[in-house]
Design an enzyme around this catalytic site. Structure first.
Site, mmCIF file in Angstrom:
data_model
loop_
_atom_site.group_PDB
_atom_site.id
_atom_site.type_symbol
_atom_site.label_atom_id
_atom_site.label_comp_id
_atom_site.label_asym_id
_atom_site.label_seq_id
_atom_site.Cartn_x
_atom_site.Cartn_y
_atom_site.Cartn_z
ATOM 1 N N SER A 358 0.829 -1.206 0.000
ATOM 2 C CA SER A 358 0.000 0.000 0.000
ATOM 3 C C SER A 358 0.864 1.256 0.000
ATOM 4 O O SER A 358 1.741 1.429 -0.838
ATOM 5 C CB SER A 358 -0.961 -0.040 1.192
ATOM 6 N N ASP A 433 -9.656 -5.333 -4.887
ATOM 7 C CA ASP A 433 -9.310 -4.181 -4.044
ATOM 8 C C ASP A 433 -10.482 -3.231 -3.954
ATOM 9 O O ASP A 433 -10.929 -2.668 -4.948
ATOM 10 C CB ASP A 433 -8.096 -3.462 -4.629
ATOM 11 N N HIS A 501 23.755 -3.751 -25.673
ATOM 12 C CA HIS A 501 23.802 -2.498 -24.909
ATOM 13 C C HIS A 501 24.051 -2.708 -23.414
ATOM 14 O O HIS A 501 23.929 -1.770 -22.635
ATOM 15 C CB HIS A 501 22.489 -1.731 -25.092
#
Length: 551
Positions: A358, A433, A501
């Site tokens: 949270s 949620d 890279h």
């Protein structure tokens, strides 16, 4: 060793008992922690409940403690209701000199009575050999501070304000030393001046800014961080004591006090698994709790039961930690926790995982930004903006106060600090949620758009949004299969770029077809975000805790 010091005067033990901290518990020596992966106790004698070892005060101390605790609760209620009380007294005409003076005499009398009760409590402690032994060890720890004395002190659970400091922010050669002498650890965003933002405009905004500041630093902060409210801490104190006992007696947890650069004392708990048979014991998981979470009863058990070494800490103003959970204090606390893990506990940054639940995502992403060499970052049920959350619980008529709500926001949004970190990241989204309806969605989009801007251009961003908006796991799988994601091809593309890279981000490869971008975007989204079918406050089971994916 203490014999080299001169004996204390006869009155000293009694005075120490009067001024000493409250003793809650005397821990049993449980020996090495032996606990199976699923959390079942394997220590001998665990079934007999012998670890239930609350300190038993004598009658006089017990009743005096009850009176002082009641007075503390009444004072706390009076403090929070004082604005309304003052307004009421003013309306009734009681705020006059003739009526205030008698009230001050009454208040003085009450203070004297409470001081007398404190003295009676001290006498009760003085007659208790168990408390005398404890206060002697506590004084030796402050006076001598040897490891042997501190080990004895760790057998007691008492008011943390009296615990000696175990680690200071400036003990190690920290790159933040100069910051602690007046420069903020949080870098404010530069303010761009324009004609519209001149002196007159600032004057017009001043009343609103003052009101917003008052709201943010009074009830706003307490609503946002209810764990810092004394009354709530008083209510959950039995659970906190039980949680501490579990960590200390079953897992050999080590409680410690850390001193941050702002002077706040941070209550922390460390469980070391490096010498155990746990396969993940070499990794340290630092846990950042939510706005009403404590390490005793928060998200710490998840990595603990998964077999990791763990380091939990309480926000400033929570339980044993001092201060208030303002952004700067939060950053300072996280910094000293990281310093303690590296310089005192001896963990390398590449062996540290930061796990947050949270609102703990703020300190977790700040740590990832400030310590970019850490192993990984796991954000569970975190979010990127407080305003939608605050407005969700406000009436429709209060939407005009959105600017004030933004001032209450305790931290800069995580994406800037999250995007600065180039290591492995995992977002856990709660599908049920009920508090944060967009948990993980915006964070994932912003993270991917920063790390893989070419991949997330147009088609890539569109298919990821489509995948995020799926209402079930079946629908998610359907979206994933509809675009025929070739995982081997995606891995080969990323591996070749890494070889060319060195794995540096962002990935700027722009020679992909629209179909390739769609496949790679969905592949990366699935690797960086996992769904957990639960509500916001449901503890994450240890079986669902995993480290992020990386090449």
């Amino acid at each position: 060793m203490s014999s080299i010091y001169p004996p204390a005067p006869l009155v000293h033990p009694l005075l120490s008992c009067v001024l000493g901290p409250r003793l809650y518990r005397v821990y049993r020596d449980r020996g090495p922690a032996r606990r199976s992966r699923d959390g079942d106790e394997a220590a001998e004698g665990a079934q007999d409940g012998s670890w239930e070892s609350y300190y038993q005060p004598r009658t006089l101390e017990k009743h005096a403690d009850s009176i002082l605790a009641l007075a503390s609760v009444i004072w706390s209620i009076s403090y929070y209701t004082s604005p309304l009380a003052m307004f009421y007294l003013y309306r009734k005409g009681y705020l006059t000199l003739s009526k205030v003076v008698p009230f001050s005499h009454y208040a003085g009398t009450m203070l004297l009575l409470l001081a007398g009760v404190a003295c009676l409590r001290g006498i009760g402690r003085w007659t208790n050999p168990q408390y005398i032994q404890f206060i002697t060890i506590l004084e030796d720890s402050h006076r001598i501070g040897t490891p042997e004395v501190k080990k004895k002190l760790a057998s007691y659970n008492f008011d943390f304000r009296s615990w000696p400091v175990d680690f200071r922010w400036d003990e190690a050669s920290s790159r933040w030393v100069s910051d602690s002498r007046g420069v903020s650890l949080l870098r404010p965003e530069p303010k761009h001046r324009s004609a519209a933002n001149g002196f007159l405009h600032a004057i017009k905004k001043l009343p609103c800014q003052i009101a917003s500041y008052v709201v943010a630093h009074t009830f706003g902060r307490r609503m946002l961080y209810p764990g810092s409210v004394y009354l709530l801490q008083k209510a959950v104190m039995p659970m906190l004591l039980q949680g501490q006992a579990r960590l200390v007696e079953e897992y050999n947890g080590k409680r410690t006090k850390l001193l941050a650069c702002d002077g706040n004392e941070i209550d922390a708990m460390f469980v070391d698994r490096r010498e155990s048979s746990e396969p993940h014991g070499k990794k340290l998981v630092i846990c950042c709790e939510g706005n009403a979470g404590f390490y005793e009863v928060g998200c710490l058990p998840t990595p603990l039961d998964a077999g990791y070494s763990v380091l939990g800490w309480n926000h400033p103003g929570f339980a044993g930690s001092t201060g208030v959970p303002l952004p700067q204090n939060e950053a300072n606390a996280m910094d000293v926790v990281m310093q303690y893990a590296i310089h005192r506990l001896g963990f390398l940054p590449e062996d540290i995982v930061v796990y947050a639940w949270s609102i703990g995502g703020f300190t977790a992403t700040w740590a990832a930004m400030s310590y970019p060499d850490i192993s990984a970052l796991v954000l569970d049920a975190s979010f990127d903006d407080l305003v939608p959350l605050a407005l969700k619980v406000m009436p429709e008529s209060c939407s005009k106060w959105k600017p004030s709500v933004r001032v209450v926001q305790p931290f800069p949004p995580p994406p800037p600090s999250l995007c600065t970190y180039q290591g492995p990241v995992l977002l856990v989204r709660r599908t049920k949620d009920e508090i944060i309806t967009t948990t993980g969605n915006d964070l994932l989009l912003k993270l991917l758009q920063h790390r893989y801007p070419r991949v997330m251009a147009e088609e890539g961003a569109r298919v990821v949004r489509e995948w995020l908006e799926a209402s079930s796991a079946v629908e998610e799988a359907s979206v994933y299969s509809a675009y025929e994601v070739d995982q081997d091809w995606c891995l080969s593309v990323l591996s070749s770029y890494q070889a060319e890279h060195g794995g540096a981000l962002p990935l700027e490869r722009d020679d992909m077809t629209p179909e390739g971008r769609r496949q790679l975007a969905l592949f990366l989204a699935r690797k960086h975000l996992r769904n957990f079918e639960a509500t916001h406050c449901t503890p994450l089971p240890h079986s669902a805790f995993r480290l992020p994916w990386h090449l």
